[in-house]
Design an enzyme around this catalytic site. Structure first.
Site, PDB file in Angstrom:
ATOM      1  N   CYS A   6      16.077 -32.404  54.099  1.00 22.86           N
ATOM      2  CA  CYS A   6      16.401 -32.606  52.734  1.00 22.86           C
ATOM      3  C   CYS A   6      16.868 -34.137  52.330  1.00 22.86           C
ATOM      4  O   CYS A   6      16.435 -34.436  51.138  1.00 22.86           O
ATOM      5  CB  CYS A   6      17.413 -31.428  52.335  1.00 22.86           C
ATOM      6  SG  CYS A   6      18.930 -31.526  53.167  1.00 22.86           S
TER       7      CYS A   6
ATOM      8  N   HIS B  18      22.933 -29.185  51.529  1.00 21.94           N
ATOM      9  CA  HIS B  18      21.413 -29.330  51.081  1.00 21.94           C
ATOM     10  C   HIS B  18      21.462 -30.579  50.053  1.00 21.94           C
ATOM     11  O   HIS B  18      22.380 -30.701  49.164  1.00 21.94           O
ATOM     12  CB  HIS B  18      20.640 -28.235  50.459  1.00 21.94           C
ATOM     13  CG  HIS B  18      19.489 -28.348  50.263  1.00 21.94           C
ATOM     14  ND1 HIS B  18      18.366 -28.764  50.728  1.00 21.94           N
ATOM     15  CD2 HIS B  18      18.791 -28.117  48.892  1.00 21.94           C
ATOM     16  CE1 HIS B  18      17.377 -28.874  50.331  1.00 21.94           C
ATOM     17  NE2 HIS B  18      17.451 -28.391  49.052  1.00 21.94           N
TER      18      HIS B  18
ATOM     19  N   ASP C 278      14.093 -30.313  43.872  1.00 20.98           N
ATOM     20  CA  ASP C 278      14.581 -29.690  45.251  1.00 20.98           C
ATOM     21  C   ASP C 278      13.503 -28.940  46.130  1.00 20.98           C
ATOM     22  O   ASP C 278      12.845 -28.091  45.712  1.00 20.98           O
ATOM     23  CB  ASP C 278      15.625 -28.508  44.754  1.00 20.98           C
ATOM     24  CG  ASP C 278      16.078 -27.644  45.820  1.00 20.98           C
ATOM     25  OD1 ASP C 278      15.557 -27.776  46.914  1.00 20.98           O
ATOM     26  OD2 ASP C 278      16.969 -26.750  45.569  1.00 20.98           O
TER      27      ASP C 278
ATOM     28  N   GLN D 112       9.762 -28.803  50.734  1.00 19.17           N
ATOM     29  CA  GLN D 112      10.365 -29.076  52.223  1.00 19.17           C
ATOM     30  C   GLN D 112      10.047 -28.117  53.178  1.00 19.17           C
ATOM     31  O   GLN D 112      10.581 -26.910  53.152  1.00 19.17           O
ATOM     32  CB  GLN D 112      11.957 -29.261  52.193  1.00 19.17           C
ATOM     33  CG  GLN D 112      12.697 -29.589  53.519  1.00 19.17           C
ATOM     34  CD  GLN D 112      14.030 -29.454  53.331  1.00 19.17           C
ATOM     35  OE1 GLN D 112      14.503 -29.549  52.242  1.00 19.17           O
ATOM     36  NE2 GLN D 112      14.640 -29.242  54.594  1.00 19.17           N
TER      37      GLN D 112
END
Length: 229
Positions: free
Chosen positions: A95, A166, A181, A89
């Site tokens: 996110c 997040h 992630d 990201q």
């Protein structure tokens, strides 16, 4: 680095978003009302991904740094499934979109029709995790769809100068539970799982996030699951 308006953890808005991106109406985003087995039993099945929204606290950042150092060598040598779709990201507040991409892209039986997401996945198939993140930042159609849906939440997301929450996703890929992630350098393997135990296994990891921040209550868990009639 560009900045998007953050998505709200509103299942209705997120469901509308994935449908706008081209995901089949057979799938939707739903609230996970609790992480105990009896409450997990209320989720519509099958569940294809679990999405966790959590605060980026000092405790989390400390854990993330320690985890990176601990697994760096192993992660570089680990052989992930060839079709594990993982992306970094690089866009501020993207996110939520990254977590949804991870959720859909790693479940081949979720039909994605013509549109922004299908185009992105086809272009990104041969790219590295870093290149996928850069491609998202440069994707004008994706940016437009994200911004439009981000305005439909119940709060004025654009009023917050600093977003401290997040989104991440958990998926079952080849019977391994992966944490995806975009702020981490690698996918995180949490060991073996199965279609039957995936929800409980993902819930266990969510509980570990919560245990690291015992004074924090701002956690939200969602699931990408079969749409209810």
């Amino acid at each position: 680095m560009s900045t998007w308006t953050p998505l709200e953890s509103n299942p209705e808005v997120l469901t509308k978003y994935i449908h706008k991106l081209g995901v089949s109406p057979s799938w939707s985003v739903t609230d996970v009302i609790g992480l105990d087995d009896d409450l997990l039993g209320f989720l519509p099945r099958p569940v294809k991904a679990v999405i966790l929204l959590f605060p980026i606290s000092d405790a989390y950042e400390k854990h993330r740094a320690e985890e990176h150092e601990r697994i760096k060598t192993a992660a570089e040598e680990e052989k992930y499934p060839e079709d594990l779709f993982y992306m970094r990201q690089f866009t501020h507040n993207a996110c939520g979109t990254v977590a949804l991409i991870h959720s859909v892209a790693n479940n081949k039986d979720i039909e994605v029709g013509p549109g922004v997401l299908k185009n992105f996945l086809e272009k990104g198939a041969a790219l590295s995790a870093e290149e996928r993140g850069q491609a998202l930042e440069q994707d004008k159609d994706f940016t437009e769809d994200h911004q439009q849906l981000a305005q439909e939440g119940q709060t004025d997301a654009s009023a917050y100068e600093t977003v401290i929450h997040h989104f991440i996703a958990f998926v079952n890929k080849e019977n391994t539970l992966y944490e995806l992630d975009g702020r981490k350098s690698y996918p995180i393997s949490h060991g073996k799982t199965s279609d039957e135990t995936f929800v409980q296994d993902a819930a266990k990891v969510c509980k570990e996030f919560m245990a690291r921040d015992p004074e924090e209550v701002r956690f939200t868990v969602l699931a990408l699951a079969a749409a209810q009639d």
